[in-house]
Design a protein around this motif. Structure first.
Motif, PDB file in Angstrom:
ATOM      1  N   MET A 134       0.833  -1.201   0.000  1.00  8.89           N
ATOM      2  CA  MET A 134       0.000   0.000   0.000  1.00  8.89           C
ATOM      3  C   MET A 134       0.869   1.254   0.000  1.00  8.89           C
ATOM      4  SD  MET A 134      -2.967   1.199   2.678  1.00  8.89           S
ATOM      5  CE  MET A 134      -1.835   1.489   4.037  1.00  8.89           C
ATOM      6  N   LEU A 135       0.469   2.240  -0.773  1.00  9.14           N
ATOM      7  CA  LEU A 135       1.137   3.538  -0.796  1.00  9.14           C
ATOM      8  C   LEU A 135       0.398   4.493   0.124  1.00  9.14           C
ATOM      9  CD1 LEU A 135       3.254   5.484  -2.187  1.00  9.14           C
ATOM     10  CD2 LEU A 135       1.390   6.079  -3.747  1.00  9.14           C
ATOM     11  N   SER A 136       1.149   5.225   0.936  1.00 10.95           N
ATOM     12  CA  SER A 136       0.544   6.178   1.861  1.00 10.95           C
ATOM     13  C   SER A 136       1.276   7.509   1.799  1.00 10.95           C
ATOM     14  CB  SER A 136       0.598   5.621   3.287  1.00 10.95           C
ATOM     15  OG  SER A 136       0.132   6.579   4.218  1.00 10.95           O
ATOM     16  N   LEU A 137       0.514   8.587   1.656  1.00 13.40           N
ATOM     17  CA  LEU A 137       1.045   9.937   1.736  1.00 13.40           C
ATOM     18  C   LEU A 137       0.351  10.642   2.891  1.00 13.40           C
ATOM     19  CD1 LEU A 137       1.025   9.098  -1.461  1.00 13.40           C
ATOM     20  CD2 LEU A 137       1.595  11.501  -1.799  1.00 13.40           C
ATOM     21  N   LYS A 138       1.138  11.224   3.770  1.00 14.31           N
ATOM     22  CA  LYS A 138       0.581  11.922   4.922  1.00 14.31           C
ATOM     23  C   LYS A 138       1.097  13.354   4.961  1.00 14.31           C
ATOM     24  CE  LYS A 138      -0.041   7.787   7.781  1.00 14.31           C
ATOM     25  NZ  LYS A 138       0.282   7.097   9.058  1.00 14.31           N
ATOM     26  N   SER A 139       0.185  14.299   4.755  1.00 15.18           N
ATOM     27  CA  SER A 139       0.482  15.738   4.837  1.00 15.18           C
ATOM     28  C   SER A 139       1.689  16.117   3.990  1.00 15.18           C
ATOM     29  CB  SER A 139       0.705  16.142   6.294  1.00 15.18           C
ATOM     30  OG  SER A 139      -0.437  15.867   7.071  1.00 15.18           O
ATOM     31  N   VAL A 140       1.714  15.647   2.741  1.00 13.97           N
ATOM     32  CA  VAL A 140       2.845  15.924   1.845  1.00 13.97           C
ATOM     33  C   VAL A 140       2.675  17.305   1.206  1.00 13.97           C
ATOM     34  CG1 VAL A 140       4.030  15.220  -0.267  1.00 13.97           C
ATOM     35  CG2 VAL A 140       3.298  13.490   1.400  1.00 13.97           C
ATOM     36  N   SER A 141       3.686  18.130   1.380  1.00 10.48           N
ATOM     37  CA  SER A 141       3.713  19.457   0.766  1.00 10.48           C
ATOM     38  C   SER A 141       5.012  19.628  -0.003  1.00 10.48           C
ATOM     39  CB  SER A 141       3.611  20.556   1.830  1.00 10.48           C
ATOM     40  OG  SER A 141       2.384  20.495   2.524  1.00 10.48           O
ATOM     41  N   LYS A 142       4.958  20.470  -1.040  1.00 13.14           N
ATOM     42  CA  LYS A 142       6.164  20.805  -1.800  1.00 13.14           C
ATOM     43  C   LYS A 142       6.148  22.280  -2.141  1.00 13.14           C
ATOM     44  CE  LYS A 142       9.901  20.691  -4.198  1.00 13.14           C
ATOM     45  NZ  LYS A 142      11.219  20.570  -3.528  1.00 13.14           N
ATOM     46  N   ARG A 143       7.155  22.994  -1.624  1.00  7.42           N
ATOM     47  CA  ARG A 143       7.348  24.404  -1.953  1.00  7.42           C
ATOM     48  C   ARG A 143       8.677  24.534  -2.680  1.00  7.42           C
ATOM     49  NH1 ARG A 143       4.989  29.032  -0.332  1.00  7.42           N
ATOM     50  NH2 ARG A 143       3.911  28.038   1.415  1.00  7.42           N
ATOM     51  N   TYR A 144       8.632  25.092  -3.870  1.00  4.81           N
ATOM     52  CA  TYR A 144       9.858  25.266  -4.654  1.00  4.81           C
ATOM     53  C   TYR A 144      10.644  26.483  -4.167  1.00  4.81           C
ATOM     54  CZ  TYR A 144       8.258  21.701  -7.925  1.00  4.81           C
ATOM     55  OH  TYR A 144       7.845  20.519  -8.482  1.00  4.81           O
ATOM     56  N   GLY A 190       9.340  29.902  -4.144  1.00  2.00           N
ATOM     57  CA  GLY A 190       8.277  30.226  -3.201  1.00  2.00           C
ATOM     58  C   GLY A 190       6.929  29.650  -3.575  1.00  2.00           C
ATOM     59  N   ASP A 191       6.818  29.099  -4.799  1.00  2.00           N
ATOM     60  CA  ASP A 191       5.552  28.530  -5.254  1.00  2.00           C
ATOM     61  C   ASP A 191       5.234  27.259  -4.475  1.00  2.00           C
ATOM     62  OD1 ASP A 191       5.286  30.506  -7.179  1.00  2.00           O
ATOM     63  OD2 ASP A 191       6.386  29.354  -8.680  1.00  2.00           O
ATOM     64  N   LEU A 192       3.996  27.167  -3.992  1.00  2.00           N
ATOM     65  CA  LEU A 192       3.540  25.984  -3.271  1.00  2.00           C
ATOM     66  C   LEU A 192       2.830  25.061  -4.258  1.00  2.00           C
ATOM     67  CD1 LEU A 192       3.328  24.664  -0.450  1.00  2.00           C
ATOM     68  CD2 LEU A 192       1.102  25.802  -0.210  1.00  2.00           C
ATOM     69  N   ALA A 193       3.501  23.964  -4.623  1.00  2.00           N
ATOM     70  CA  ALA A 193       2.960  23.053  -5.633  1.00  2.00           C
ATOM     71  C   ALA A 193       2.017  22.021  -5.032  1.00  2.00           C
ATOM     72  CB  ALA A 193       4.096  22.342  -6.364  1.00  2.00           C
ATOM     73  N   LEU A 194       2.284  21.594  -3.792  1.00  2.00           N
ATOM     74  CA  LEU A 194       1.420  20.650  -3.081  1.00  2.00           C
ATOM     75  C   LEU A 194       1.188  21.157  -1.674  1.00  2.00           C
ATOM     76  CD1 LEU A 194       3.027  17.203  -4.064  1.00  2.00           C
ATOM     77  CD2 LEU A 194       0.930  18.204  -5.013  1.00  2.00           C
TER      78      LEU A 194
END
Length: 271
Positions: A1-11, A14-18
């Motif tokens: 099973m794949l699990s993502l928990k509170s995944v964010s990505k800021r480049y 400064g752009d917030l992609a996730l």
């Protein structure tokens, strides 16, 4: 099973992609990831295989924390994540067979791969996979002699020869005609069912997502705004994902296509 928990990505720009994406993909589930350009779909897939490092959050695959692996551990983990690309990513001058066998590079040593001395079992599996995707008779053709649908089938076989636990599929039909697009989507879903594989398919075509995926996740500005069955994509939901538009025509087309599919299923080996 794949699990993502509170995944964010800021480049770095400064752009917030996730933004705090939380998902669980059980074994054998095919999930379509939809949303407008810039919604974060490709970034999400790249965070899972760590082509892009998430800024925050935890990603696990069958209990292994992918998001914190060392470079060596990541190389091993990527063996279990087959990737199918929009632009096929084949080596044009190599044969179909050589391109499929390149999916075993993570398992064989440098010199064996350099001289293309793959184990006999790998070669047999490559032939079996090419037969399954309808291209066994083209094993010795160069990749640059193939049509778009044939190239995508080679890409599918190359991903499967890794013996992955998860398929990450990035716009598999973007360069294909409508008929071939349906055949490729059907083939991917059939193979996932046969192998109990999980898959995330990043796709722009809402119609194809509704026709073939068991679950649809809609992204808008890096956030999940819909997570549910394909038949839940009504006008209000599609407006929330994509913005204002006359979505009734799209929904009617999906219903018509479903009826036609039941009456006359298409073969999958001719693309």
């Amino acid at each position: 099973m794949l699990s993502l928990k509170s995944v964010s990505k800021r480049y770095k720009t400064g752009d917030l992609a996730l933004k705090e994406v939380t998902l669980e993909i059980p074994e054998g589930q095919v999930m379509a990831l939809i949303g407008p350009s810039g919604a974060g779909k490709s970034t999400l897939i790249r965070c899972i295989n760590r082509l892009v490092d998430p800024t925050e959050g935890v990603i696990t695959l069958d209990g292994e924390v992918i998001s914190s692996l060392s470079a060596r551990g990541l190389r091993k983990a990527r063996r279990r994540m087959g990737m199918i690309f929009q632009e096929y990513a084949l080596v044009e001058r190599l044969t179909v067979m050589e391109n499929v066998l390149s999916g075993r590079l993570g398992y064989v040593g440098f010199w064996r791969s350099w001289f293309r001395k793959y184990p006999a079992a790998d070669v047999q599996e490559a032939f079996r996979l090419l037969d399954r995707v309808g291209l066994k008779h083209m094993a010795d053709k160069r990749a640059d002699e193939l049509s778009g649908g044939q190239r995508q089938r080679v890409g599918i076989a190359r991903a499967l020869i890794q013996d992955p636990a998860l398929l990450l599929v990035d716009e598999p039909t973007a360069s294909l005609d409508p008929k071939t697009s349906r055949q490729i989507m059907r083939l991917i879903c059939e193979l996932c069912e046969e192998r109990h594989l999980s898959a995330i398919i990043n796709i722009h075509d809402v119609l194809l997502a509704q026709m073939f995926a068991k679950r649809v996740v809609g992204l808008q500005l890096g956030e999940i705004v819909y997570d549910g069955p394909p038949d839940g994509l009504g006008p209000d939901v599609l407006t929330q994902i994509y913005g204002e538009e006359d979505w009734e025509a799209t929904i009617s087309k999906v219903e018509d296509e479903d009826e036609n599919d039941e009456e006359a299923p298409e073969p999958v080996a001719s693309a």
